[in-house]
Design a protein around this motif. Sequence first.
Motif, PDB file in Angstrom:
ATOM      1  N   MET A 158       0.670  24.521  -5.941  1.00 12.84           N
ATOM      2  CA  MET A 158       0.098  23.490  -5.096  1.00 12.84           C
ATOM      3  C   MET A 158       0.445  23.809  -3.640  1.00 12.84           C
ATOM      4  O   MET A 158       1.553  24.216  -3.328  1.00 12.84           O
ATOM      5  CB  MET A 158       0.670  22.120  -5.491  1.00 12.84           C
ATOM      6  N   ASP A 159      -0.504  23.602  -2.762  1.00 12.92           N
ATOM      7  CA  ASP A 159      -0.263  23.765  -1.338  1.00 12.92           C
ATOM      8  C   ASP A 159       0.520  22.569  -0.823  1.00 12.92           C
ATOM      9  O   ASP A 159       0.298  21.439  -1.260  1.00 12.92           O
ATOM     10  CB  ASP A 159      -1.578  23.844  -0.572  1.00 12.92           C
ATOM     11  N   LEU A 160       1.431  22.846   0.109  1.00 13.19           N
ATOM     12  CA  LEU A 160       2.145  21.734   0.726  1.00 13.19           C
ATOM     13  C   LEU A 160       1.185  20.965   1.624  1.00 13.19           C
ATOM     14  O   LEU A 160       0.424  21.547   2.388  1.00 13.19           O
ATOM     15  CB  LEU A 160       3.316  22.228   1.560  1.00 13.19           C
ATOM     16  N   THR A 161       1.194  19.688   1.465  1.00 15.48           N
ATOM     17  CA  THR A 161       0.372  18.797   2.277  1.00 15.48           C
ATOM     18  C   THR A 161       1.299  17.795   2.930  1.00 15.48           C
ATOM     19  O   THR A 161       2.505  17.840   2.756  1.00 15.48           O
ATOM     20  CB  THR A 161      -0.668  18.071   1.399  1.00 15.48           C
ATOM     21  N   GLY A 162       0.742  16.872   3.654  1.00 14.64           N
ATOM     22  CA  GLY A 162       1.564  15.818   4.235  1.00 14.64           C
ATOM     23  C   GLY A 162       2.001  16.144   5.644  1.00 14.64           C
ATOM     24  O   GLY A 162       1.604  17.140   6.244  1.00 14.64           O
ATOM     25  N   HIS A 163       2.845  15.271   6.158  1.00 21.74           N
ATOM     26  CA  HIS A 163       3.331  15.364   7.536  1.00 21.74           C
ATOM     27  C   HIS A 163       4.850  15.325   7.520  1.00 21.74           C
ATOM     28  O   HIS A 163       5.457  14.449   6.909  1.00 21.74           O
ATOM     29  CB  HIS A 163       2.794  14.192   8.361  1.00 21.74           C
ATOM     30  N   SER A 164       5.466  16.259   8.208  1.00 26.88           N
ATOM     31  CA  SER A 164       6.922  16.340   8.246  1.00 26.88           C
ATOM     32  C   SER A 164       7.460  15.686   9.521  1.00 26.88           C
ATOM     33  O   SER A 164       7.003  15.987  10.622  1.00 26.88           O
ATOM     34  CB  SER A 164       7.352  17.805   8.197  1.00 26.88           C
ATOM     35  N   THR A 165       8.426  14.793   9.345  1.00 22.77           N
ATOM     36  CA  THR A 165       9.187  14.222  10.447  1.00 22.77           C
ATOM     37  C   THR A 165      10.613  14.732  10.274  1.00 22.77           C
ATOM     38  O   THR A 165      11.226  14.512   9.223  1.00 22.77           O
ATOM     39  CB  THR A 165       9.152  12.682  10.414  1.00 22.77           C
ATOM     40  N   ASP A 166      11.126  15.423  11.277  1.00 23.83           N
ATOM     41  CA  ASP A 166      12.399  16.136  11.141  1.00 23.83           C
ATOM     42  C   ASP A 166      13.522  15.448  11.905  1.00 23.83           C
ATOM     43  O   ASP A 166      13.312  14.912  12.993  1.00 23.83           O
ATOM     44  CB  ASP A 166      12.232  17.569  11.643  1.00 23.83           C
ATOM     45  N   PHE A 167      14.709  15.501  11.298  1.00 21.78           N
ATOM     46  CA  PHE A 167      15.900  14.860  11.852  1.00 21.78           C
ATOM     47  C   PHE A 167      17.096  15.784  11.717  1.00 21.78           C
ATOM     48  O   PHE A 167      17.163  16.598  10.801  1.00 21.78           O
ATOM     49  CB  PHE A 167      16.247  13.574  11.079  1.00 21.78           C
ATOM     50  N   THR A 168      18.066  15.618  12.590  1.00 15.81           N
ATOM     51  CA  THR A 168      19.411  16.148  12.406  1.00 15.81           C
ATOM     52  C   THR A 168      20.292  14.916  12.326  1.00 15.81           C
ATOM     53  O   THR A 168      20.295  14.090  13.237  1.00 15.81           O
ATOM     54  CB  THR A 168      19.828  17.037  13.596  1.00 15.81           C
ATOM     55  N   VAL A 169      21.001  14.780  11.216  1.00 11.98           N
ATOM     56  CA  VAL A 169      21.769  13.557  10.983  1.00 11.98           C
ATOM     57  C   VAL A 169      23.220  13.888  10.675  1.00 11.98           C
ATOM     58  O   VAL A 169      23.549  15.002  10.277  1.00 11.98           O
ATOM     59  CB  VAL A 169      21.152  12.705   9.837  1.00 11.98           C
ATOM     60  N   ASP A 170      24.062  12.898  10.846  1.00 14.79           N
ATOM     61  CA  ASP A 170      25.486  13.100  10.627  1.00 14.79           C
ATOM     62  C   ASP A 170      25.822  13.102   9.136  1.00 14.79           C
ATOM     63  O   ASP A 170      24.946  13.029   8.278  1.00 14.79           O
ATOM     64  CB  ASP A 170      26.301  12.066  11.403  1.00 14.79           C
ATOM     65  N   ALA A 171      27.097  13.174   8.850  1.00 11.24           N
ATOM     66  CA  ALA A 171      27.565  13.289   7.470  1.00 11.24           C
ATOM     67  C   ALA A 171      27.365  12.011   6.655  1.00 11.24           C
ATOM     68  O   ALA A 171      27.684  11.978   5.470  1.00 11.24           O
ATOM     69  CB  ALA A 171      29.037  13.690   7.457  1.00 11.24           C
ATOM     70  N   SER A 172      26.807  10.956   7.253  1.00 12.32           N
ATOM     71  CA  SER A 172      26.566   9.715   6.502  1.00 12.32           C
ATOM     72  C   SER A 172      25.268   9.766   5.689  1.00 12.32           C
ATOM     73  O   SER A 172      24.905   8.775   5.067  1.00 12.32           O
ATOM     74  CB  SER A 172      26.536   8.518   7.459  1.00 12.32           C
ATOM     75  N   LEU A 173      24.576  10.911   5.669  1.00 12.38           N
ATOM     76  CA  LEU A 173      23.313  10.998   4.930  1.00 12.38           C
ATOM     77  C   LEU A 173      23.426  10.520   3.486  1.00 12.38           C
ATOM     78  O   LEU A 173      22.564   9.750   3.048  1.00 12.38           O
ATOM     79  CB  LEU A 173      22.745  12.419   4.978  1.00 12.38           C
ATOM     80  N   PRO A 174      24.417  10.917   2.695  1.00 10.48           N
ATOM     81  CA  PRO A 174      24.443  10.453   1.302  1.00 10.48           C
ATOM     82  C   PRO A 174      24.412   8.920   1.166  1.00 10.48           C
ATOM     83  O   PRO A 174      23.668   8.383   0.341  1.00 10.48           O
ATOM     84  CB  PRO A 174      25.745  11.046   0.752  1.00 10.48           C
TER      85      PRO A 174
END
Length: 161
Positions: free
Chosen positions: A1-17
Amino acid sequence: MDLTGHSTDFTVDASLPEAMRRFVARARRRWPRLLLSGEPAAHEADWRLPEPDDHYSGIVTFSSGPEMDDFWEENGYALDDSGQGPFAVFYRRRTGPLHATTISGIRTDDPGVVQAVEGTCLLMAEYYTVSLLTPEDPAADPFSAAVVDDLVGSFDASVKS
């Protein structure tokens, strides 16, 4: 499958989990039959962000149930007839120095934070790079914008998810 959609990118701290646990809770309120990576979602208290391999990104996919999962297989990250669609979070834990020379564009309700942080340097030793893939560009699609808002809002631990 081709990747579709729109990417919104972030750099986040260690609180991601922990933020992702709140994000999953928000997704479950949207979709009571929530599937995470094709499986029924565990209760938020039991769900843990899978730790990605050191050389690869982790991924968590979100769909409203088996029908949307099947829709995703055929159509990719697209809106269905209800105006909603599957989305995913790609993430990778990074260690080592991250240095940005100037922080700008701060969005917060606290003007004191803006005054204290705007224009300062950023130093981080542990962080995640994150891409939120939504069906459409959040600037043009209300559903995709709501998903991005949910992720951003999930980093505020003081707000009940």
